[in-house]
Design a protein around this motif. Structure first.
Motif, PDB file in Angstrom:
ATOM      1  N   VAL A  44      15.876 -31.080 -19.308  1.00 47.70           N
ATOM      2  CA  VAL A  44      14.675 -30.329 -19.705  1.00 47.70           C
ATOM      3  C   VAL A  44      15.015 -29.331 -20.808  1.00 47.70           C
ATOM      4  O   VAL A  44      14.266 -29.178 -21.791  1.00 47.70           O
ATOM      5  CB  VAL A  44      14.067 -29.612 -18.488  1.00 47.70           C
ATOM      6  N   GLY A  48      13.434 -29.486 -24.510  1.00 47.78           N
ATOM      7  CA  GLY A  48      12.695 -28.364 -25.068  1.00 47.78           C
ATOM      8  C   GLY A  48      13.269 -27.897 -26.388  1.00 47.78           C
ATOM      9  O   GLY A  48      12.540 -27.589 -27.330  1.00 47.78           O
ATOM     10  N   CYS A  52      11.338 -28.170 -29.942  1.00 48.64           N
ATOM     11  CA  CYS A  52      11.119 -26.877 -30.598  1.00 48.64           C
ATOM     12  C   CYS A  52      11.711 -26.884 -32.001  1.00 48.64           C
ATOM     13  O   CYS A  52      11.114 -26.398 -32.947  1.00 48.64           O
ATOM     14  CB  CYS A  52      11.738 -25.752 -29.754  1.00 48.64           C
ATOM     15  N   THR A 298      15.441 -21.704 -21.956  1.00 46.43           N
ATOM     16  CA  THR A 298      14.648 -22.916 -21.724  1.00 46.43           C
ATOM     17  C   THR A 298      13.163 -22.602 -21.736  1.00 46.43           C
ATOM     18  O   THR A 298      12.355 -23.366 -22.288  1.00 46.43           O
ATOM     19  CB  THR A 298      15.040 -23.561 -20.381  1.00 46.43           C
ATOM     20  N   LEU A 302      10.489 -24.291 -24.308  1.00 48.60           N
ATOM     21  CA  LEU A 302       9.323 -25.035 -23.827  1.00 48.60           C
ATOM     22  C   LEU A 302       8.013 -24.410 -24.293  1.00 48.60           C
ATOM     23  O   LEU A 302       7.025 -25.110 -24.529  1.00 48.60           O
ATOM     24  CB  LEU A 302       9.345 -25.105 -22.301  1.00 48.60           C
ATOM     25  N   SER A 305       7.062 -25.124 -28.482  1.00 47.53           N
ATOM     26  CA  SER A 305       7.396 -26.461 -28.974  1.00 47.53           C
ATOM     27  C   SER A 305       6.174 -27.260 -29.411  1.00 47.53           C
ATOM     28  O   SER A 305       6.077 -28.444 -29.149  1.00 47.53           O
ATOM     29  CB  SER A 305       8.155 -27.229 -27.883  1.00 47.53           C
ATOM     30  N   TYR A 354       4.348 -35.480 -24.004  1.00 52.58           N
ATOM     31  CA  TYR A 354       5.221 -34.337 -23.732  1.00 52.58           C
ATOM     32  C   TYR A 354       4.402 -33.082 -23.449  1.00 52.58           C
ATOM     33  O   TYR A 354       4.665 -32.351 -22.495  1.00 52.58           O
ATOM     34  CB  TYR A 354       6.158 -34.111 -24.922  1.00 52.58           C
ATOM     35  N   LEU A 358       3.805 -30.567 -20.101  1.00 51.92           N
ATOM     36  CA  LEU A 358       4.585 -29.360 -20.388  1.00 51.92           C
ATOM     37  C   LEU A 358       4.498 -28.339 -19.259  1.00 51.92           C
ATOM     38  O   LEU A 358       5.479 -27.673 -18.931  1.00 51.92           O
ATOM     39  CB  LEU A 358       4.105 -28.737 -21.698  1.00 51.92           C
ATOM     40  N   LEU A 361       6.971 -29.109 -16.663  1.00 54.93           N
ATOM     41  CA  LEU A 361       8.329 -28.746 -17.090  1.00 54.93           C
ATOM     42  C   LEU A 361       8.554 -27.243 -16.928  1.00 54.93           C
ATOM     43  O   LEU A 361       9.639 -26.812 -16.525  1.00 54.93           O
ATOM     44  CB  LEU A 361       8.549 -29.174 -18.538  1.00 54.93           C
ATOM     45  N   GLN A 362       7.527 -26.433 -17.242  1.00 55.59           N
ATOM     46  CA  GLN A 362       7.643 -24.989 -17.040  1.00 55.59           C
ATOM     47  C   GLN A 362       7.804 -24.663 -15.557  1.00 55.59           C
ATOM     48  O   GLN A 362       8.612 -23.808 -15.183  1.00 55.59           O
ATOM     49  CB  GLN A 362       6.404 -24.281 -17.603  1.00 55.59           C
ATOM     50  N   ASN A 365      11.214 -25.499 -14.484  1.00 55.77           N
ATOM     51  CA  ASN A 365      12.164 -24.494 -14.979  1.00 55.77           C
ATOM     52  C   ASN A 365      12.195 -23.278 -14.063  1.00 55.77           C
ATOM     53  O   ASN A 365      13.275 -22.771 -13.711  1.00 55.77           O
ATOM     54  CB  ASN A 365      11.771 -24.086 -16.392  1.00 55.77           C
TER      55      ASN A 365
END
Length: 628
Positions: A44, A48, A52, A298, A302, A305, A354, A358, A361-362, A365
Motif C-alpha cells: 500500500v 501510494g 503520488c 503512507t 494516499l 495521489s 484506484y 482509496l 486503503l486509508q 493504513n
C-alpha cells in the motif's frame, strides 16, 4: 507442577520454566496472517508513493508554499485522523506571521493594515474576511515552529535523563527513592498552589482581570486566559483537590505502601540481574517511531495521489456538511444556510479503480498502524516478562540466570510467540478502530436532534473505552504467562485471568498500590519538566532571556513537552511496572503449585516471601469477609 516443566533438579535446564525442548510456536495461523498483512501494508505504501509521484510530475514551483490556519484548535479532533482536514478557514501564504497585532491597531496604521490583510481571505460579497480572534499571530504562528522542535526536544531530553536517573536510583536506593518521590510530588503540587495563589492576588487590581471565563468565551490563544483571575482560581482549586486526594490516599494506604516499598526493593534486585532492561524502552521508542513515521508518510501519499476534491466543513449546523463543493461558488450560494462553514480541500480523488478503493486503503493504513503499534508494545511487555520470570524461577539467581536474559527473552518471543503477540495486538486494534469509528459517527451526528441516538452512542463509546482498558490489562498478564509456559494466547489469557481472580484481594491491596507509587513517579517527572518548560518558554525569568525563543503563544511547546514527558516517563517506569507484575504473577503461581516443603519448595526468594507473607493474614481475613 505442569507435566511440561522439568523438575527443580533437572540437569538439562537451569530454569524451572524455560525448557526450550518443550517450547513450540504458538498461534501460527495469526502469525501468518500478520506477516501477510505487513506485506500488504508495504505494498500500500509503495502504491501510494508511485501514484503520488506520477501526479506530481510537471507541477511548477508554488510561490505560497505555507498554509495559514485561522484556528489551529479545530485540528485537535480525532476526525483529522480520518478526514485529514481541519474545519477552519485556511489561506496559502508566502511566509507565516512574525508579529502580534489586533484589528483595532491594524486599522490605525496603513502599513500594519496591509500586513494584516495579507493573512485575511477575500470571499464573494465580503470585502475582507476578518479572523475570528482579535489577534493576528495567535491563530497560526508558523514562525514559532522553526524554534519549537529544538527547544522542545531539549526539554524532552531532560525528561529522558530524569527518568533514567530515577530508575537507576531505584535500583540501588529503592526504599529511599520511593519516599523521596512521594514527598517531592506533594511539594511540586504545593508549589503549584502557591504560584497560582500569587498570580491570583497580583491580578487583583489589573484592569479586565475580573471578567469571568464565560464572558471571555473560547480563545485559541491560551495565554489570554492567564490574564484572568478566575483562571488562576480554577488552577488553585484543581491542584488543591489533587493534593488532598494524594494525601488522603497516602494516609489510608500507608501500611500497604510500606509493603509495596519492599516489593519495589525486590523488583530492584531483579532489575540488577537484568540491567539491560533499563534501556529497553529506547528500543521500543525506536520501533514506535518507525511505525508512526510509516503511517504518516503512507497517509500523505494516499491523500495526495489525484485531483483535489473540496468538501463542506462546518462549525455550526449545515445541511450540506461533508458534501462535495466548489470553493468559488459555495460562499456565494450558501452563506446564509451554512454560517461559519467552509468549502475546503478534503483529499485528492479520481474515477480510476484506484481512487474508488482509496478510502479502503486509508482505513487499512489506520488499522495496520494500530495493529503494528500494539504489536511493538506487546513485544516489549513479553520480552521484559520473560527476562524477569527467568530471574524468579532460577533456583540459584547467580548461577542459573541466562548470560543475556533480555536478548534470550527477545529471541524466544520472536521465534516462538510472534503469533501470540499478533493475536493479542489484533484484538486490541479492532477495539481501537471501533472507537475511532464511533468518534467519527459522533462527529457526523453533532447537529442531529435524535437524543436517543446520541445517548446510545455515548453508551457505546463508554463501553468500548472500558473494553479497551480491560483488554490491555488481560493482554499484559497473558503475555507474562506466554513468556513463562509457552502456551498459546487464549490459554495463557484464561490462565492469567483466573489466577488473578483467585488472588483478587492481593491484587487490589498490593499490586495496585505499587502501580500508584509508580504513577507518582511519572507525575513527578512531568511536574519537574513542566515547571522548567514554563519558565523557559514563557520568559518569566531572567535566567532564560537569551536562550529562550521568542514565541507568540508558548503554551504549544509547553503542552508538547508535558505530553511527551509523560510518555517518556511511562516508557521507562514501565520496566519496573512490568517487573512488579511479573514477580507478582509468578509468586501467585508459585504459591499455588508449591507448599514450601522439601519436596515442593518455593521458588520465591526469602526476601520476597517475607514481603508478601507480611500481608498474608490480612489478605486471608479480607478474602473470608468477601466469601461470606
Amino acid at each position: 507442577a505442569s507435566q511440561h516443566l522439568p523438575s527443580r533438579v533437572s540437569k538439562h535446564t537451569t530454569s524451572y520454566c524455560f525448557s526450550l525442548l518443550h517450547r513450540g510456536c504458538t498461534d501460527i495461523v495469526c502469525c501468518i496472517f500478520f506477516i501477510v498483512a505487513i506485506v500488504g501494508y508495504v505494498a500500500v505504501g509503495i502504491l501510494g508513493k508511485s501514484v503520488c509521484s506520477s501526479v506530481k510530475d510537471g507541477l511548477g514551483t508554488v510561490k505560497k508554499p505555507l498554509l495559514f490556519y485561522f484556528n489551529m484548535m479545530k485540528c485537535a479532533s480525532p476526525m483529522v485522523l480520518l478526514e485529514f482536514q481541519c474545519p477552519t478557514p485556511q489561506v496559502c501564504v508566502e511566509k507565516c506571521p512574525n508579529r502580534t497585532m489586533t484589528l483595532v491597531t491594524a486599522i490605525g496604521d496603513k502599513q500594519d493594515w496591509e500586513y494584516y490583510r495579507s493573512f485575511c481571505r477575500e470571499d464573494p460579497g465580503v470585502k475582507v474576511r476578518v479572523l475570528h480572534t482579535s489577534f493576528l499571530a495567535v491563530v497560526c504562528s508558523c514562525g514559532d515552529i522553526k524554534h519549537q522542535p529544538v527547544s522542545s526536544c531539549s526539554c524532552l531530553l531532560i525528561a529522558v535523563v530524569l527518568s533514567l536517573i530515577f530508575i537507576v536510583l531505584l535500583r540501588y536506593l529503592a526504599g529511599i527513592m520511593v519516599w523521596v518521590m512521594i514527598v517531592m510530588v506533594i511539594a511540586v503540587v504545593a508549589y503549584g498552589i502557591v504560584h497560582c495563589s500569587v498570580k491570583y492576588v497580583s491580578l487583583k487590581d489589573t484592569p479586565g482581570a475580573n471578567i469571568t471565563l464565560q464572558q471571555l468565551g473560547f480563545q485559541p490563544d491560551f495565554s489570554v486566559y492567564l490574564h484572568i483571575r478566575q483562571t488562576w482560581l480554577a488552577f488553585i482549586i484543581i491542584l488543591a483537590i489533587l493534593e488532598f486526594i494524594i494525601i488522603i490516599l497516602l494516609i489510608f494506604l500507608r501500611n500497604r505502601i510500606r509493603i509495596a516499598v519492599e516489593l519495589m526493593k525486590e523488583a530492584s534486585r531483579a532489575v540488577g540481574y537484568v540491567m539491560s532492561s533499563l534501556f529497553y524502552p529506547i528500543f521500543t521508542f525506536f520501533l514506535l517511531t518507525i511505525v508512526i513515521a510509516y503511517w504518516g508518510v503512507t497517509a500523505v501519499f494516499l491523500s495526495t495521489s489525484s485531483e483535489p476534491v473540496y468538501k463542506v466543513f462546518n462549525e455550526t449546523v449545515c445541511p450540506h456538511a461533508r458534501e462535495t463543493c466548489i470553493p468559488e461558488v459555495f460562499m456565494h450560494n450558501h452563506s446564509t444556510d451554512c454560517p461559519q462553514s467552509e468549502c475546503l480541500f478534503a483529499f485528492y480523488g479520481g474515477e480510476t479503480p484506484y481512487h474508488k478503493y482509496l478510502i479502503f486503503l486509508q482505513f487499512y493504513n489506520v488499522f495496520l498502524f494500530f495493529w503494528c503499534a500494539n504489536f511493538v508494545t506487546a513485544l516489549g511487555q513479553m520480552t521484559l516478562a520473560g527476562a524477569f520470570a527467568s530471574y524468579y524461577w532460577a533456583p540459584n539467581k547467580t548461577k542459573d540466570m541466562p548470560a543475556f536474559p533480555l536478548c534470550a527473552s527477545l529471541g524466544r518471543s520472536l521465534r516462538y510467540h510472534t503469533g501470540s503477540l499478533a493475536f493479542g495486538s489484533l484484538i486490541l486494534a479492532i477495539v481501537q478502530i471501533i472507537r475511532v469509528l464511533l468518534e467519527y459517527i459522533d462527529h457526523k451526528l453533532k447537529g442531529a436532534q435524535n437524543k436517543f441516538a446520541k445517548f446510545l452512542l455515548c453508551c457505546l463509546k463508554c463501553c468500548f473505552w472500558c473494553l479497551e482498558k480491560f483488554i490491555k490489562f488481560l493482554n499484559r498478564n497473558a503475555y507474562i504467562m506466554v513468556a513463562i509456559y509457552g502456551k498459546n494466547f487464549c490459554r495463557s489469557a484464561c490462565d492469567a485471568f483466573f489466577l488473578l481472580m483467585r488472588n483478587v484481594i492481593r491484587v487490589v491491596v498490593l499490586d495496585k498500590v505499587t502501580d500508584f507509587i509508580l504513577f507518582l513517579g511519572k507525575l513527578l517527572i512531568v511536574g519537574l519538566v513542566g515547571i522548567f518548560a514554563f519558565f523557559f518558554f514563557s520568559g518569566h525569568t531572567d535566567a532564560f532571556k537569551g536562550a529562550a525563543p521568542s514565541l507568540h503563544y508558548y503554551w504549544v511547546p509547553i503542552l508538547t513537552v508535558l505530553v511527551g514527558s509523560y510518555f517518556i516517563a511511562h516508557g521507562f517506569f514501565s520496566v519496573y511496572a512490568m517487573c512488579v507484575d511479573t514477580l507478582f504473577l509468578c509468586f501467585c503461581e508459585d504459591l499455588e503449585r508449591n507448599d514450601g516443603s522439601a519436596s515442593r519448595p518455593y521458588y520465591m526468594t526469602t526476601e520476597l516471601r517475607d514481603i508478601l507473607m507480611k500481608d498474608a493474614d490480612s489478605v486471608f481475613y479480607l478474602s473470608v469477609l468477601s466469601d461470606g
